[in-house]
Design an enzyme around this catalytic site. Sequence first.
Site: not given
Length: 521
Positions: A14, A191, A254
Amino acid sequence: MIYQVYPRSFADTNGDGVGDLPGVTAHLDHIASLGVDGVWLSPFFTSPMKDFGYDVADYCDVDPVFGTLADFDRLIARAHQLGLKIITDLVFAHTSDKHVWFAESRQSRSGPKADWYVWADAKPDGSPPSNWQSVFGGPAWTWDARRGQYYMHNFLPEQPQLNLHNPAVQDSLLEVARFWLDRGVDGFRFDAINFSMHDPKLTDNPPLPPGGPRTRPFDFQDKVHNQSQPGIVDFLARIRALTDSYGGRFSVAEVAGDHAEREMQAFTRGEGHLNSAYGFLYLYAPTLERQLVRMGAEAWHGRDGQGWPSWTFSNHDAPRAISRWAGGRDLNAMARMAMLLLMTLRGNVFIYQGEELALPQGEVPFDRLVDPEAIANWPRTLGRDGARTPIPWRADQPWAGFSTVEPWLPLDPRHVDLAVDRQEADPHAMLHVTRRLVALRKSHPALVRGEMHMLESDGDILCFERVSDDERLVCVFNLGHEPAPWSPPEGMQVVEAVNLATPPRGALPPMAGVVLRRVAG
């Protein structure tokens, strides 16, 4: 095998200089052509972007900079058409301070969400409740005048710590996972999940013994009380029960830190926790050494009840591996050897965007840095921006086809010649080598699920075998700067080799890698 996409830097459709979900969709054919099984998308959720999406303000919507939920649905549909799974990043240790949960929590000590985050009174002298330090520098506590208390944050002050000891918080996070599962995602990467619980007693962390690099107060402490809590595994069991109820879903943790190996083992033990975990064994290693591979192989040797590891050499949080490991040697040769090594390790493989192109760490001048850690620690650490620079798609277009305007991070001029279109036209380019090595792994049962045994070797030679019921492969690498004495064992034939012009006879060139198989009969 999973390909990691960092959407901000993948492709901009965009014209705002920032990559977006339609950009990912437009290039899914490129990812599928590598032969990988799935895609891990770094966060694209609504966020103030203080930590570029890892500060989530709404878990169940797409930030406008990346597009819309409809764009995500189109991405999922196209990926599934191509046979690709989609894994999304979930950040369950903390939210943004702009999340509605935190806005409600900070208003009152007695409201419905008063204990959804980690709040604590000041010590009598007004200092923070404990000595805990944040990853990005300074205390892990920030004073909030609304409540007259400190709130905890392991990362930025704008990333307040969720209180996962609260069952209601866990329930709400599981509903977040359910929202995306219902939308068709095939799994999650969690995470910093070892940061998701704290010691409720707020016990001070002890100091670490002297040694190792220390660029932050965080590096001086043994983080045993602000993370690594035993209750985390019970929460992960709840996650696994949810993902299993959808069938065929994948979950990976992680895990970074001083006790990462122990935590990875606990988080994946048996069939009731996460499917896999990856740590930072390779991600911050300044050199590639035989002992590093031996450590990984010995820790994940496949004993009863042990989980399944995942390995990655580069990602959005670490300087690119070939720049760390080349040591003045040819970057392209290092990329080939590293890719072959990655494909021969026991465990799941994660390829970070740009590794298939042999992109080195991008050069980002100080005035263009946006990573808060890099800015705070300049020039002691390389930071994360150099691993997040835009992917070059077409060498002859402005900004190498990533965008029509100046990207959010500068494009390294060295990356232009490594653009996808140029490598497509060169049958010897790293892009084609990557496809060949991915196919190698998928075509050999010993590489997919086989055992891994280290073999005796001298000097800079790394040697191990991968063994399954049907085959035995010997994998040999010269990690050094000079040719090293080595000859293939009798009765073995070369299956694959990189940086090797002719079959080795008495010596293996530097950065050469070879996979051998015993000749039948």
